[in-house]
Motif scaffolding. Structure first.
Motif, PDB file in Angstrom:
ATOM      1  N   SER A  32      63.757  51.807  97.236  1.00 35.70           N
ATOM      2  CA  SER A  32      62.914  50.797  96.613  1.00 35.70           C
ATOM      3  C   SER A  32      63.364  50.654  95.165  1.00 35.70           C
ATOM      4  N   ASP A  51      59.823  47.192  97.915  1.00 34.47           N
ATOM      5  CA  ASP A  51      60.467  47.921  98.987  1.00 34.47           C
ATOM      6  C   ASP A  51      61.512  46.986  99.600  1.00 34.47           C
ATOM      7  N   GLU A 100      61.982  56.792  98.059  1.00 35.38           N
ATOM      8  CA  GLU A 100      60.825  56.657  98.935  1.00 35.38           C
ATOM      9  C   GLU A 100      59.757  55.787  98.302  1.00 35.38           C
ATOM     10  N   TRP A 101      59.178  54.905  99.103  1.00 35.36           N
ATOM     11  CA  TRP A 101      58.164  53.975  98.612  1.00 35.36           C
ATOM     12  C   TRP A 101      56.968  54.716  98.016  1.00 35.36           C
ATOM     13  N   ARG A 102      56.629  55.852  98.582  1.00 33.02           N
ATOM     14  CA  ARG A 102      55.418  56.547  98.122  1.00 33.02           C
ATOM     15  C   ARG A 102      55.565  57.050  96.692  1.00 33.02           C
ATOM     16  N   TRP A 103      56.760  57.036  96.154  1.00 28.95           N
ATOM     17  CA  TRP A 103      56.999  57.517  94.803  1.00 28.95           C
ATOM     18  C   TRP A 103      57.204  56.396  93.790  1.00 28.95           C
ATOM     19  N   LYS A 105      55.537  54.731  91.790  1.00 32.37           N
ATOM     20  CA  LYS A 105      54.868  54.798  90.501  1.00 32.37           C
ATOM     21  C   LYS A 105      55.210  56.077  89.730  1.00 32.37           C
ATOM     22  N   LYS A 109      60.719  60.463  89.866  1.00 29.10           N
ATOM     23  CA  LYS A 109      61.331  60.425  91.198  1.00 29.10           C
ATOM     24  C   LYS A 109      62.465  59.408  91.301  1.00 29.10           C
TER      25      LYS A 109
END
Length: 123
Positions: A32, A51, A100-103, A105, A109
């Motif tokens: 992303s 993403d 990874e998308w979850r990171w 913000k 990362k």
């Protein structure tokens, strides 16, 4: 993997600018891309992310409704369209890639960073 940001400049308050981030590299699949900015004397802050797999987007509250992040069909260029610019949007803007998308913000990362591009909004 390389990222190169461009498109900054001087604009009056209320105006628009479009930043571009050219991304390249064989290992880029699944990443992303996010935009960050750093105003003078302040820490670098996250602005928006996309993403590249499904073009899901997310924005910081400070730019929601004024900025739009997008990518070309090949995912080679990520844009940040900035409308209704305010003086407080003045900053150096950076694009970066995170695996990874979850990171998106979480600044720490992000693995790859482009050079910054200066955006100056005058009154």
């Amino acid at each position: 993997v390389q990222l190169q940001a461009s498109g900054g400049g001087l604009v009056q308050a209320g105006g628009s600018l479009r930043l571009s981030c050219a991304v390249s590299g064989r290992a880029f699949g699944g990443y992303s891309v996010g935009w960050f900015r750093q105003a003078p004397g302040n820490a670098r802050k996250w602005v928006a992310a996309i993403d590249l797999r499904d073009v899901t987007t997310i924005y910081a509250d400070s730019v929601e409704g004024r900025f739009t992040i997008s990518a070309d069909n090949a995912g080679n260029i990520v844009y940040l369209q900035m409308d209704s610019l305010k003086r407080e949007d003045t900053a150096v803007y950076y694009c970066a890639a995170v695996p990874e998308w979850r990171w998106v913000k979480v600044q720490s990362k992000y693995r790859y960073w482009g050079q910054g591009t200066q955006v100056t909004v005058s009154s």
